[in-house]
Design a protein around this motif. Structure first.
Motif, mmCIF file in Angstrom:
data_model
loop_
_atom_site.group_PDB
_atom_site.id
_atom_site.type_symbol
_atom_site.label_atom_id
_atom_site.label_comp_id
_atom_site.label_asym_id
_atom_site.label_seq_id
_atom_site.Cartn_x
_atom_site.Cartn_y
_atom_site.Cartn_z
ATOM 1 N N ILE A 39 0.835 -1.205 0.000
ATOM 2 C CA ILE A 39 0.000 0.000 0.000
ATOM 3 C C ILE A 39 0.870 1.255 0.000
ATOM 4 O O ILE A 39 0.691 2.158 -0.822
ATOM 5 C CB ILE A 39 -0.965 -0.005 1.204
ATOM 6 N N ILE A 40 1.817 1.307 0.911
ATOM 7 C CA ILE A 40 2.671 2.493 1.003
ATOM 8 C C ILE A 40 3.575 2.605 -0.221
ATOM 9 O O ILE A 40 3.833 3.698 -0.716
ATOM 10 C CB ILE A 40 3.472 2.478 2.318
ATOM 11 N N GLY A 41 4.036 1.477 -0.754
ATOM 12 C CA GLY A 41 4.850 1.490 -1.963
ATOM 13 C C GLY A 41 4.106 2.075 -3.147
ATOM 14 O O GLY A 41 4.651 2.889 -3.900
ATOM 15 N N PHE A 42 2.846 1.669 -3.319
ATOM 16 C CA PHE A 42 2.046 2.230 -4.403
ATOM 17 C C PHE A 42 1.795 3.722 -4.193
ATOM 18 O O PHE A 42 1.853 4.515 -5.141
ATOM 19 C CB PHE A 42 0.705 1.496 -4.548
ATOM 20 N N LEU A 43 1.532 4.124 -2.955
ATOM 21 C CA LEU A 43 1.312 5.546 -2.674
ATOM 22 C C LEU A 43 2.568 6.370 -2.960
ATOM 23 O O LEU A 43 2.483 7.458 -3.547
ATOM 24 C CB LEU A 43 0.861 5.738 -1.234
ATOM 25 N N VAL A 44 3.714 5.866 -2.571
ATOM 26 C CA VAL A 44 4.970 6.577 -2.837
ATOM 27 C C VAL A 44 5.224 6.665 -4.338
ATOM 28 O O VAL A 44 5.638 7.707 -4.844
ATOM 29 C CB VAL A 44 6.146 5.895 -2.101
ATOM 30 N N ALA A 45 4.956 5.595 -5.064
ATOM 31 C CA ALA A 45 5.155 5.608 -6.518
ATOM 32 C C ALA A 45 4.218 6.615 -7.183
ATOM 33 O O ALA A 45 4.636 7.367 -8.076
ATOM 34 C CB ALA A 45 4.923 4.211 -7.092
ATOM 35 N N ILE A 46 2.973 6.662 -6.746
ATOM 36 C CA ILE A 46 2.011 7.614 -7.312
ATOM 37 C C ILE A 46 2.433 9.048 -6.997
ATOM 38 O O ILE A 46 2.383 9.932 -7.860
ATOM 39 C CB ILE A 46 0.583 7.320 -6.802
ATOM 40 N N LEU A 47 2.876 9.284 -5.753
ATOM 41 C CA LEU A 47 3.345 10.628 -5.389
ATOM 42 C C LEU A 47 4.567 11.033 -6.210
ATOM 43 O O LEU A 47 4.684 12.188 -6.627
ATOM 44 C CB LEU A 47 3.672 10.692 -3.898
ATOM 45 N N LEU A 48 5.463 10.092 -6.449
ATOM 46 C CA LEU A 48 6.632 10.379 -7.272
ATOM 47 C C LEU A 48 6.227 10.746 -8.696
ATOM 48 O O LEU A 48 6.722 11.727 -9.265
ATOM 49 C CB LEU A 48 7.581 9.186 -7.285
ATOM 50 N N LEU A 49 5.315 9.992 -9.268
ATOM 51 C CA LEU A 49 4.863 10.281 -10.632
ATOM 52 C C LEU A 49 4.131 11.622 -10.708
ATOM 53 O O LEU A 49 4.328 12.390 -11.655
ATOM 54 C CB LEU A 49 3.964 9.154 -11.137
ATOM 55 N N THR A 71 4.557 14.188 -8.721
ATOM 56 C CA THR A 71 5.568 15.229 -8.546
ATOM 57 C C THR A 71 6.335 15.469 -9.836
ATOM 58 O O THR A 71 6.572 16.621 -10.222
ATOM 59 C CB THR A 71 6.539 14.842 -7.417
ATOM 60 N N LEU A 72 6.715 14.400 -10.506
ATOM 61 C CA LEU A 72 7.424 14.551 -11.778
ATOM 62 C C LEU A 72 6.549 15.214 -12.834
ATOM 63 O O LEU A 72 7.022 16.066 -13.596
ATOM 64 C CB LEU A 72 7.912 13.186 -12.275
ATOM 65 N N ALA A 73 5.267 14.852 -12.887
ATOM 66 C CA ALA A 73 4.361 15.460 -13.862
ATOM 67 C C ALA A 73 4.191 16.948 -13.594
ATOM 68 O O ALA A 73 4.210 17.766 -14.522
ATOM 69 C CB ALA A 73 3.004 14.759 -13.817
ATOM 70 N N ILE A 74 4.039 17.313 -12.332
ATOM 71 C CA ILE A 74 3.906 18.736 -11.986
ATOM 72 C C ILE A 74 5.179 19.491 -12.322
ATOM 73 O O ILE A 74 5.138 20.599 -12.872
ATOM 74 C CB ILE A 74 3.534 18.878 -10.498
ATOM 75 N N LEU A 75 6.323 18.905 -12.030
ATOM 76 C CA LEU A 75 7.602 19.548 -12.326
ATOM 77 C C LEU A 75 7.789 19.742 -13.826
ATOM 78 O O LEU A 75 8.206 20.818 -14.273
ATOM 79 C CB LEU A 75 8.743 18.712 -11.747
ATOM 80 N N VAL A 76 7.477 18.742 -14.609
ATOM 81 C CA VAL A 76 7.615 18.848 -16.069
ATOM 82 C C VAL A 76 6.664 19.905 -16.614
ATOM 83 O O VAL A 76 7.063 20.728 -17.450
ATOM 84 C CB VAL A 76 7.377 17.477 -16.736
ATOM 85 N N ASN A 77 5.414 19.914 -16.150
ATOM 86 C CA ASN A 77 4.471 20.939 -16.609
ATOM 87 C C ASN A 77 4.943 22.333 -16.229
ATOM 88 O O ASN A 77 4.815 23.279 -17.015
ATOM 89 C CB ASN A 77 3.083 20.687 -16.036
ATOM 90 N N PHE A 78 5.487 22.493 -15.035
ATOM 91 C CA PHE A 78 6.005 23.786 -14.593
ATOM 92 C C PHE A 78 7.149 24.250 -15.483
ATOM 93 O O PHE A 78 7.191 25.401 -15.917
ATOM 94 C CB PHE A 78 6.455 23.688 -13.130
ATOM 95 N N ILE A 79 8.070 23.361 -15.783
ATOM 96 C CA ILE A 79 9.217 23.700 -16.619
ATOM 97 C C ILE A 79 8.757 24.026 -18.051
ATOM 98 O O ILE A 79 9.249 24.981 -18.665
ATOM 99 C CB ILE A 79 10.257 22.571 -16.615
ATOM 100 N N LEU A 80 7.834 23.252 -18.581
ATOM 101 C CA LEU A 80 7.339 23.526 -19.927
ATOM 102 C C LEU A 80 6.602 24.869 -20.003
ATOM 103 O O LEU A 80 6.676 25.559 -21.013
ATOM 104 C CB LEU A 80 6.429 22.393 -20.397
#
Length: 63
Positions: A38-48, A50-59
């Motif tokens: 459960i926590i592994g899936f939550l961490v993976a989703i949070l990582l993804l 975060t990366l999506a928000i960062l990429v959108n911000f940079i773009l």
């Protein structure tokens, strides 16, 4: 729970030691693997997310 989160984050970065592995193994033997999943899936989703928000911000800065 904090130990589980710490173990999962260390696993994401590939950092661990034998003592921590044996502690995690003992926890899984006693409580099952569901907490790690459960926590592994939550961490993976949070990582993804975060990366999506960062990429959108940079773009948006480039435009």
């Amino acid at each position: 729970m904090l130990n589980i989160i710490k173990s999962i984050l260390l696993a994401f970065f590939g950092i661990s030691n034998n003592r921590k592995l044996s502690q995690d193994d003992a926890f899984v033997e006693k409580h099952g693997i569901k907490y790690f999943l459960i926590i592994g899936f939550l961490v993976a989703i949070l990582l993804l997310l975060t990366l999506a928000i960062l990429v959108n911000f940079i773009l948006n800065l480039i435009k």
